[in-house]
Design a protein around this motif. Sequence first.
Motif, PDB file in Angstrom:
ATOM      1  N   ILE A 241       3.129 -10.007   8.117  1.00  0.00           N
ATOM      2  CA  ILE A 241       3.032  -8.705   8.772  1.00  0.00           C
ATOM      3  C   ILE A 241       1.648  -8.595   9.406  1.00  0.00           C
ATOM      4  CG2 ILE A 241       3.246  -6.214   8.498  1.00  0.00           C
ATOM      5  CD1 ILE A 241       4.679  -6.822   5.823  1.00  0.00           C
ATOM      6  N   SER A 242       1.603  -8.295  10.689  1.00  0.00           N
ATOM      7  CA  SER A 242       0.340  -8.041  11.389  1.00  0.00           C
ATOM      8  C   SER A 242       0.132  -6.531  11.472  1.00  0.00           C
ATOM      9  CB  SER A 242       0.360  -8.649  12.792  1.00  0.00           C
ATOM     10  OG  SER A 242       0.448 -10.061  12.725  1.00  0.00           O
ATOM     11  N   TYR A 243      -1.091  -6.109  11.157  1.00  0.00           N
ATOM     12  CA  TYR A 243      -1.455  -4.689  11.215  1.00  0.00           C
ATOM     13  C   TYR A 243      -2.554  -4.498  12.251  1.00  0.00           C
ATOM     14  CZ  TYR A 243       0.922  -4.228   6.680  1.00  0.00           C
ATOM     15  OH  TYR A 243       1.838  -4.243   5.652  1.00  0.00           O
ATOM     16  N   VAL A 244      -2.504  -3.360  12.946  1.00  0.00           N
ATOM     17  CA  VAL A 244      -3.548  -2.977  13.902  1.00  0.00           C
ATOM     18  C   VAL A 244      -4.074  -1.604  13.497  1.00  0.00           C
ATOM     19  CG1 VAL A 244      -4.109  -2.450  16.300  1.00  0.00           C
ATOM     20  CG2 VAL A 244      -2.507  -4.314  15.762  1.00  0.00           C
ATOM     21  N   ALA A 245      -5.399  -1.511  13.310  1.00  0.00           N
ATOM     22  CA  ALA A 245      -6.026  -0.243  12.944  1.00  0.00           C
ATOM     23  C   ALA A 245      -6.165   0.616  14.194  1.00  0.00           C
ATOM     24  CB  ALA A 245      -7.384  -0.492  12.309  1.00  0.00           C
ATOM     25  N   GLU A 246      -5.450   1.734  14.219  1.00  0.00           N
ATOM     26  CA  GLU A 246      -5.462   2.612  15.387  1.00  0.00           C
ATOM     27  C   GLU A 246      -6.383   3.823  15.202  1.00  0.00           C
ATOM     28  OE1 GLU A 246      -0.967   1.779  17.086  1.00  0.00           O
ATOM     29  OE2 GLU A 246      -1.313   3.545  15.834  1.00  0.00           O
ATOM     30  N   GLN A 247      -6.707   4.143  13.958  1.00  0.00           N
ATOM     31  CA  GLN A 247      -7.557   5.292  13.681  1.00  0.00           C
ATOM     32  C   GLN A 247      -8.515   4.941  12.550  1.00  0.00           C
ATOM     33  OE1 GLN A 247      -5.166   8.701  12.770  1.00  0.00           O
ATOM     34  NE2 GLN A 247      -3.998   8.624  14.686  1.00  0.00           N
ATOM     35  N   PRO A 248      -9.689   5.581  12.507  1.00  0.00           N
ATOM     36  CA  PRO A 248     -10.589   5.349  11.372  1.00  0.00           C
ATOM     37  C   PRO A 248     -10.071   6.061  10.132  1.00  0.00           C
ATOM     38  CG  PRO A 248     -11.495   7.006  12.830  1.00  0.00           C
ATOM     39  CD  PRO A 248     -10.265   6.493  13.505  1.00  0.00           C
ATOM     40  N   GLY A 249     -10.465   5.565   8.978  1.00  0.00           N
ATOM     41  CA  GLY A 249     -10.066   6.205   7.727  1.00  0.00           C
ATOM     42  C   GLY A 249      -9.785   5.184   6.647  1.00  0.00           C
ATOM     43  N   GLN A 250      -9.199   5.656   5.562  1.00  0.00           N
ATOM     44  CA  GLN A 250      -8.833   4.814   4.424  1.00  0.00           C
ATOM     45  C   GLN A 250      -7.311   4.729   4.350  1.00  0.00           C
ATOM     46  OE1 GLN A 250     -10.663   6.395   0.905  1.00  0.00           O
ATOM     47  NE2 GLN A 250     -12.712   5.704   1.475  1.00  0.00           N
ATOM     48  N   PHE A 251      -6.831   3.509   4.146  1.00  0.00           N
ATOM     49  CA  PHE A 251      -5.392   3.267   4.065  1.00  0.00           C
ATOM     50  C   PHE A 251      -5.097   2.488   2.785  1.00  0.00           C
ATOM     51  CE2 PHE A 251      -6.653   3.547   8.477  1.00  0.00           C
ATOM     52  CZ  PHE A 251      -5.776   4.492   8.991  1.00  0.00           C
ATOM     53  N   LEU A 252      -3.846   2.588   2.325  1.00  0.00           N
ATOM     54  CA  LEU A 252      -3.471   1.982   1.046  1.00  0.00           C
ATOM     55  C   LEU A 252      -2.136   1.270   1.196  1.00  0.00           C
ATOM     56  CD1 LEU A 252      -4.031   1.652  -2.024  1.00  0.00           C
ATOM     57  CD2 LEU A 252      -2.662   3.733  -2.357  1.00  0.00           C
ATOM     58  N   LEU A 253      -2.135  -0.028   0.870  1.00  0.00           N
ATOM     59  CA  LEU A 253      -0.877  -0.765   0.711  1.00  0.00           C
ATOM     60  C   LEU A 253      -0.514  -0.657  -0.765  1.00  0.00           C
ATOM     61  CD1 LEU A 253      -1.559  -3.964   2.865  1.00  0.00           C
ATOM     62  CD2 LEU A 253      -0.496  -1.809   3.559  1.00  0.00           C
ATOM     63  N   PRO A 254       0.550   0.056  -1.110  1.00  0.00           N
ATOM     64  CA  PRO A 254       0.823   0.351  -2.523  1.00  0.00           C
ATOM     65  C   PRO A 254       1.212  -0.897  -3.304  1.00  0.00           C
ATOM     66  CG  PRO A 254       2.652   1.054  -1.143  1.00  0.00           C
ATOM     67  CD  PRO A 254       1.566   0.629  -0.204  1.00  0.00           C
ATOM     68  N   ALA A 255       1.072  -0.807  -4.619  1.00  0.00           N
ATOM     69  CA  ALA A 255       1.471  -1.896  -5.514  1.00  0.00           C
ATOM     70  C   ALA A 255       2.991  -2.061  -5.483  1.00  0.00           C
ATOM     71  CB  ALA A 255       0.996  -1.615  -6.938  1.00  0.00           C
ATOM     72  N   ARG A 256       3.447  -3.281  -5.731  1.00  0.00           N
ATOM     73  CA  ARG A 256       4.883  -3.584  -5.747  1.00  0.00           C
ATOM     74  C   ARG A 256       5.235  -4.253  -7.074  1.00  0.00           C
ATOM     75  NH1 ARG A 256       7.115  -2.981  -0.374  1.00  0.00           N
ATOM     76  NH2 ARG A 256       5.382  -2.160   0.874  1.00  0.00           N
ATOM     77  N   ASP A 257       6.351  -3.841  -7.653  1.00  0.00           N
ATOM     78  CA  ASP A 257       6.859  -4.436  -8.890  1.00  0.00           C
ATOM     79  C   ASP A 257       8.162  -5.169  -8.607  1.00  0.00           C
ATOM     80  OD1 ASP A 257       4.766  -3.435 -10.404  1.00  0.00           O
ATOM     81  OD2 ASP A 257       5.822  -1.582 -10.896  1.00  0.00           O
ATOM     82  N   TYR A 258       8.278  -6.369  -9.193  1.00  0.00           N
ATOM     83  CA  TYR A 258       9.485  -7.192  -9.041  1.00  0.00           C
ATOM     84  C   TYR A 258      10.010  -7.546 -10.431  1.00  0.00           C
ATOM     85  CZ  TYR A 258       7.976  -7.644  -4.195  1.00  0.00           C
ATOM     86  OH  TYR A 258       7.589  -7.381  -2.910  1.00  0.00           O
ATOM     87  N   PHE A 259      11.290  -7.273 -10.649  1.00  0.00           N
ATOM     88  CA  PHE A 259      11.904  -7.529 -11.942  1.00  0.00           C
ATOM     89  C   PHE A 259      12.429  -8.963 -11.993  1.00  0.00           C
ATOM     90  CE2 PHE A 259      12.174  -2.947 -11.362  1.00  0.00           C
ATOM     91  CZ  PHE A 259      11.690  -2.499 -12.578  1.00  0.00           C
ATOM     92  N   TRP A 260      12.078  -9.631 -13.068  1.00  0.00           N
ATOM     93  CA  TRP A 260      12.462 -11.038 -13.258  1.00  0.00           C
ATOM     94  C   TRP A 260      13.181 -11.180 -14.598  1.00  0.00           C
ATOM     95  CZ3 TRP A 260       8.527 -15.221 -15.093  1.00  0.00           C
ATOM     96  CH2 TRP A 260       9.194 -16.450 -15.277  1.00  0.00           C
ATOM     97  N   TRP A 261      14.439 -11.594 -14.536  1.00  0.00           N
ATOM     98  CA  TRP A 261      15.173 -11.935 -15.740  1.00  0.00           C
ATOM     99  C   TRP A 261      14.962 -13.427 -16.002  1.00  0.00           C
ATOM    100  CZ3 TRP A 261      17.107  -9.555 -19.768  1.00  0.00           C
ATOM    101  CH2 TRP A 261      17.938 -10.255 -20.632  1.00  0.00           C
ATOM    102  N   ASN A 262      14.113 -13.732 -16.976  1.00  0.00           N
ATOM    103  CA  ASN A 262      13.777 -15.116 -17.302  1.00  0.00           C
ATOM    104  C   ASN A 262      14.963 -15.738 -18.027  1.00  0.00           C
ATOM    105  OD1 ASN A 262      12.737 -17.527 -18.360  1.00  0.00           O
ATOM    106  ND2 ASN A 262      10.678 -16.687 -18.515  1.00  0.00           N
ATOM    107  N   THR A 263      15.661 -16.652 -17.358  1.00  0.00           N
ATOM    108  CA  THR A 263      16.862 -17.241 -17.945  1.00  0.00           C
ATOM    109  C   THR A 263      16.535 -18.244 -19.055  1.00  0.00           C
ATOM    110  OG1 THR A 263      16.874 -18.917 -16.188  1.00  0.00           O
ATOM    111  CG2 THR A 263      18.201 -16.934 -15.841  1.00  0.00           C
TER     112      THR A 263
END
Length: 361
Positions: A241-263
Amino acid sequence: MTRGGFFLKRGLLMLAIGCASLASGNSIEELEASGQLHIESALTPQSGIVPGQKVTLTLEIATDRWFAGGTRIGIPEVPGLVILQTEQFASNASETHNGQTWAIQRWTLDVFPQRAGDFTIGPIPLQVHVNGGEEGDIQGELHSPARHFTAAIPNNLAQAKQWVAAPLFSVRQSFDRALDNLAVGDAFEQEVLLEASDVLAMMLPSYEIEKQPGLAPYPSPAVLENKVNRGQTLATRSIRISYVAEQPGQFLLPARDYFWWNTQSTQLEVLSLAEVRIEVGGVAPGPKNTATTTRSRSQQRLILLSSLVLLIVALRLCWLYLPRLPLTGLRVRLSNLTRRIRALRQPALASHLNPGNSAGD
């Protein structure tokens, strides 16, 4: 030997030859019926299966002859199951039973249940080609025994919308530059990589992009890849994913959770991508243009001041060196002109008649 005894002996010999021919078999069905060719099937694992987990269906063909050609498998279609032949070649072996050598082919199919429920994989047709001795090669169709299994969702997964059921699973992200010193107009790239074994790439979770005003995302199509090495499948999903900053400020890419059923451990694990904070400096487009105008005016003032200094220096040099130039005639004319101007400034009347020059004044 009488004539009747001769015909009796000949009849018994022909019967024996016919029985031997029947025992040897001249078709795939006859070889299977005589026990000279048989097929078995097995599921691994047989229980504790969750949706999305790989189940291996093994087909084993054995004969006391030998295989004279390739084997073709008809892949069945079962609702709720994805069945694939990922291995294009069989595993060949030989075994000895009661002094007889048997040739063995083992084929594997990958089965992925897409939902919970009971499933039946019916008889699978296989086209085989074996040696038939004096009768030549024999070709025909075998059918594997049907197999049944159940896929269920454990309590730990009941609230999860999506998970990966695999012996190995990993997820990570990276960026092509530091994110704490960006300015308006700057761009950066994020890569998210998901890897798992014994699953298909199309079954790996997607990455949902959250749009934020002032930070424009431009995702590329996800790259899916499946690699097979000695029966083990390694799947990868790469997202850029390419991002372009269009405005000044603070931005946040939120945390992501992935569920894994360990076989391997039959336990639920959670893998996470940490949140990422992005700092974009600079000012909005309006103030930025004002600052640019101020700098331009300062530069103009500096140029004007420099020009004035140069002009003053030039005049000073002319003043110092101009009398030394050969301009005698010009000086005389200027002197005469000066005297005339002074004469014009004198009063037209005689001094005693000029009120401004009277003695009383």
